[in-house]
Write a protein that holds these residues in place. Structure first.
Motif, mmCIF file in Angstrom:
data_model
loop_
_atom_site.group_PDB
_atom_site.id
_atom_site.type_symbol
_atom_site.label_atom_id
_atom_site.label_comp_id
_atom_site.label_asym_id
_atom_site.label_seq_id
_atom_site.Cartn_x
_atom_site.Cartn_y
_atom_site.Cartn_z
ATOM 1 N N ALA A 58 108.313 28.955 -77.485
ATOM 2 C CA ALA A 58 107.002 29.026 -77.765
ATOM 3 C C ALA A 58 106.656 29.853 -78.840
ATOM 4 O O ALA A 58 107.265 30.803 -78.903
ATOM 5 C CB ALA A 58 105.970 29.187 -76.551
ATOM 6 N N VAL A 59 105.612 29.821 -79.517
ATOM 7 C CA VAL A 59 105.524 30.964 -80.520
ATOM 8 C C VAL A 59 103.838 31.086 -80.559
ATOM 9 O O VAL A 59 103.055 30.112 -80.474
ATOM 10 C CB VAL A 59 105.599 30.579 -82.071
ATOM 11 C CG1 VAL A 59 105.394 29.150 -82.411
ATOM 12 C CG2 VAL A 59 105.343 31.597 -82.962
ATOM 13 N N SER A 60 103.423 32.460 -80.759
ATOM 14 C CA SER A 60 101.986 32.676 -80.696
ATOM 15 C C SER A 60 101.722 33.428 -82.008
ATOM 16 O O SER A 60 102.551 34.175 -82.421
ATOM 17 C CB SER A 60 101.334 33.426 -79.422
ATOM 18 O OG SER A 60 101.987 34.747 -79.348
ATOM 19 N N ASP A 61 100.692 32.975 -82.661
ATOM 20 C CA ASP A 61 100.140 33.791 -83.826
ATOM 21 C C ASP A 61 98.664 33.491 -83.871
ATOM 22 O O ASP A 61 98.155 32.586 -83.251
ATOM 23 C CB ASP A 61 100.730 33.260 -84.942
ATOM 24 C CG ASP A 61 100.885 34.626 -86.055
ATOM 25 O OD1 ASP A 61 101.852 35.058 -86.356
ATOM 26 O OD2 ASP A 61 99.563 34.594 -86.644
ATOM 27 N N ILE A 62 98.001 34.033 -84.828
ATOM 28 C CA ILE A 62 96.417 34.005 -85.120
ATOM 29 C C ILE A 62 96.386 33.007 -86.422
ATOM 30 O O ILE A 62 95.259 32.275 -86.524
ATOM 31 C CB ILE A 62 95.726 35.236 -85.285
ATOM 32 C CG1 ILE A 62 96.179 35.838 -86.175
ATOM 33 C CG2 ILE A 62 95.385 35.905 -83.900
ATOM 34 C CD1 ILE A 62 95.185 37.106 -86.514
ATOM 35 N N ARG A 63 97.515 32.693 -86.949
ATOM 36 C CA ARG A 63 97.546 32.036 -88.309
ATOM 37 C C ARG A 63 97.941 30.494 -88.041
ATOM 38 O O ARG A 63 98.860 30.508 -87.828
ATOM 39 C CB ARG A 63 98.494 32.538 -89.299
ATOM 40 C CG ARG A 63 97.922 33.843 -89.957
ATOM 41 C CD ARG A 63 99.128 34.455 -90.788
ATOM 42 N NE ARG A 63 99.444 33.527 -91.752
ATOM 43 C CZ ARG A 63 100.637 33.746 -92.567
ATOM 44 N NH1 ARG A 63 100.963 35.008 -92.593
ATOM 45 N NH2 ARG A 63 100.886 32.662 -93.701
ATOM 46 N N PRO A 64 96.951 29.594 -88.103
ATOM 47 C CA PRO A 64 97.257 28.241 -87.907
ATOM 48 C C PRO A 64 98.375 27.615 -89.054
ATOM 49 O O PRO A 64 99.452 26.901 -88.374
ATOM 50 C CB PRO A 64 95.963 27.440 -88.130
ATOM 51 C CG PRO A 64 95.072 28.446 -88.219
ATOM 52 C CD PRO A 64 95.528 29.668 -88.549
ATOM 53 N N ASP A 65 98.526 28.156 -90.199
ATOM 54 C CA ASP A 65 99.249 27.841 -91.088
ATOM 55 C C ASP A 65 100.861 28.087 -90.591
ATOM 56 O O ASP A 65 101.710 27.425 -90.573
ATOM 57 C CB ASP A 65 99.019 27.884 -92.422
ATOM 58 C CG ASP A 65 99.141 29.569 -92.604
ATOM 59 O OD1 ASP A 65 98.293 30.323 -91.849
ATOM 60 O OD2 ASP A 65 99.912 30.063 -93.319
ATOM 61 N N ALA A 66 100.660 29.356 -90.185
ATOM 62 C CA ALA A 66 102.198 29.808 -89.667
ATOM 63 C C ALA A 66 102.611 29.132 -88.559
ATOM 64 O O ALA A 66 103.915 29.052 -88.493
ATOM 65 C CB ALA A 66 102.286 31.488 -89.457
ATOM 66 N N LEU A 67 101.628 28.906 -87.684
ATOM 67 C CA LEU A 67 101.954 28.025 -86.288
ATOM 68 C C LEU A 67 102.700 26.666 -86.817
ATOM 69 O O LEU A 67 103.641 26.428 -86.225
ATOM 70 C CB LEU A 67 100.927 27.904 -85.330
ATOM 71 C CG LEU A 67 100.276 29.229 -84.761
ATOM 72 C CD1 LEU A 67 99.126 29.007 -83.935
ATOM 73 C CD2 LEU A 67 101.751 29.795 -83.773
ATOM 74 N N ASP A 68 101.776 25.974 -87.720
ATOM 75 C CA ASP A 68 102.259 24.654 -88.210
ATOM 76 C C ASP A 68 103.725 24.781 -88.887
ATOM 77 O O ASP A 68 104.436 23.843 -88.489
ATOM 78 C CB ASP A 68 101.616 24.212 -89.124
ATOM 79 C CG ASP A 68 99.991 23.837 -88.932
ATOM 80 O OD1 ASP A 68 99.777 23.755 -87.446
ATOM 81 O OD2 ASP A 68 99.270 23.610 -89.653
ATOM 82 N N LEU A 69 104.044 25.833 -89.484
ATOM 83 C CA LEU A 69 105.450 25.812 -90.033
ATOM 84 C C LEU A 69 106.690 26.051 -89.031
ATOM 85 O O LEU A 69 107.431 25.546 -88.917
ATOM 86 C CB LEU A 69 105.587 26.980 -90.959
ATOM 87 C CG LEU A 69 106.865 27.292 -91.820
ATOM 88 C CD1 LEU A 69 107.125 25.893 -92.743
ATOM 89 C CD2 LEU A 69 106.911 28.454 -92.495
ATOM 90 N N ALA A 70 106.183 26.891 -87.971
ATOM 91 C CA ALA A 70 106.820 27.084 -86.884
ATOM 92 C C ALA A 70 107.032 25.834 -86.069
ATOM 93 O O ALA A 70 108.302 25.448 -85.872
ATOM 94 C CB ALA A 70 106.310 28.418 -85.853
ATOM 95 N N ALA A 71 106.103 25.046 -85.905
ATOM 96 C CA ALA A 71 106.359 23.652 -85.207
ATOM 97 C C ALA A 71 107.165 22.923 -85.924
ATOM 98 O O ALA A 71 108.028 22.248 -85.329
ATOM 99 C CB ALA A 71 104.852 23.154 -85.103
ATOM 100 N N LEU A 72 106.846 22.796 -87.285
ATOM 101 C CA LEU A 72 107.952 22.135 -88.024
ATOM 102 C C LEU A 72 109.260 22.336 -87.851
ATOM 103 O O LEU A 72 110.279 21.576 -87.959
ATOM 104 C CB LEU A 72 107.332 22.178 -89.465
ATOM 105 C CG LEU A 72 107.797 21.193 -90.673
ATOM 106 C CD1 LEU A 72 107.475 19.717 -90.237
ATOM 107 C CD2 LEU A 72 107.507 21.738 -91.863
#
Ligand SMILES: [Zn+2]
Ligand SMILES: [Zn+2]
Length: 340
Positions: free
Chosen positions: A197-211
């Motif tokens: 799992a990863v947590s952050d407040i930046r949606p774009d950074a979360l999207d990249l991590a999910a990718l």
């Protein structure tokens, strides 16, 4: 040659200086790529990085790769034209920490582009650098200089994940999806974390991590989401954001008997629910720089076990270093690499 000196907050000045002469244990490297790190940004914005205050203008940059242009006495091992990644850490190899094999804690460490020592150690935002031969690691033809410039932060991530002990089969939360958090995720995935799992407040950074590696991207500003994902807790939490709230999340959502690795640099003292350490018998570990893993990081990249290319958001020419820093300050960048 050109070098960029930081004179104070947001005050980078291109300066013409003499090309350095390597000493007998050194070689001369023409720098070809250097990444801009979070610590460079701290120095750039505030003129200092946490407790490290430079006493004179100095040259930033410690994530570098380049080409050997003067081999000195190392003509056999590092002939002219060799492509190398530069390990920026220069421990003294004589103090107690060095003798115990903990070179990252060296009392007299000289780290490229760092004011942790006095006077500060100039880094690689200059055209040529003299480097200890042993700090130059040959890179394969399949690896470009930009990728090789990612080896220093990748080494930080390898060391950080290593601080958690064996990670295979574990449920892991990485707090912070900046460049280091992303690299930690990639390394943890490679070493067999079962659920990431990863947590952050930046949606774009979360999207990249999910990718790239994350099973569960969690919005840090929605605490319920993290609590729900945590269930009875994560086996390992690696804090890579430097945000006080993220460290608090780590204490709350690490499972009993679990391990927290604090890698992010906090701006100052943080209020923490410390009784949870006692109640849950948590193991709290720090992670500072790295020792003995640069070769391992190089191996991971060379064998293409990890791909760092998607983390490079932008490349900017050396002549426009200022624009590189401006780009690195933009909300939607992960890593900016300077090309020479
Ligand atoms: Zn760095
Ligand atoms: Zn030492």
């Amino acid at each position: 040659m050109q070098a960029y000196y930081l004179h104070g907050p947001r005050d980078l000045r291109a300066t013409e200086i003499e090309q350095p002469q390597p000493s007998p244990h050194e070689v001369l490297v023409r720098v070809r790529a250097t990444g801009i790190c979070g610590s460079d940004i701290h120095y750039y914005l505030h003129g200092k990085n946490g407790d490290f205050v430079p006493e004179r203008p100095f040259v930033l940059g410690h994530e570098s790769a380049g080409e050997i242009v003067d081999s000195g006495v190392f003509t056999d091992t590092l002939p002219v034209g060799s492509r190398v990644a530069i390990d920026p850490s220069h421990p003294c190899r004589a103090c107690a920490h060095c003798r115990e094999g903990n070179e990252n804690h060296c009392s007299h460490m000289r780290y490229f582009g760092s004011a942790a020592c006095s006077p500060p150690q100039d880094g690689a935002f200059r055209e040529y650098v003299q480097v200890n031969a042993e700090n130059c690691h040959l890179i394969p033809e399949t690896m470009d200089y930009r990728q090789a410039a990612m080896l220093e932060p990748l080494s930080i991530a390898v060391h950080g994940v290593g601080q958690a002990g064996s990670i295979a089969g574990k449920r892991v939360l990485v707090t912070g999806a900046g460049p280091i958090g992303q690299l930690i995720g990639l390394v943890a995935r490679h070493y067999g974390a079962a659920d990431l799992a990863v947590s952050d407040i930046r949606p774009d950074a979360l999207d990249l991590a999910a990718l790239l590696w994350a099973d569960q991207p969690l919005h840090a500003d929605q605490p319920d989401t993290v609590a729900q994902a945590a269930g009875e807790g994560f086996d390992v939490v690696i804090e890579a954001s430097g945000a006080p709230a993220a460290l608090q999340t780590a204490y709350r959502h690490c499972k009993a008997k679990g391990t927290i690795v604090q890698l992010g640099v906090q701006g100052g003292p943080v209020e923490l629910p410390v009784n949870l350490v006692m109640q849950k018998e948590l193991t709290i570990r720090g992670s500072f720089r790295f020792a003995h893993v640069f070769g391992k990081a190089l191996d991971l990249l060379a064998r293409q076990k990890i791909d760092v290319t998607p983390l490079i958001s932008q490349c900017v020419g050396f002549a426009d270093l200022q624009a590189g820093f401006d780009a690195a300050l933009q909300a939607e960048t992960i890593k900016v690499v300077i090309d020479y």
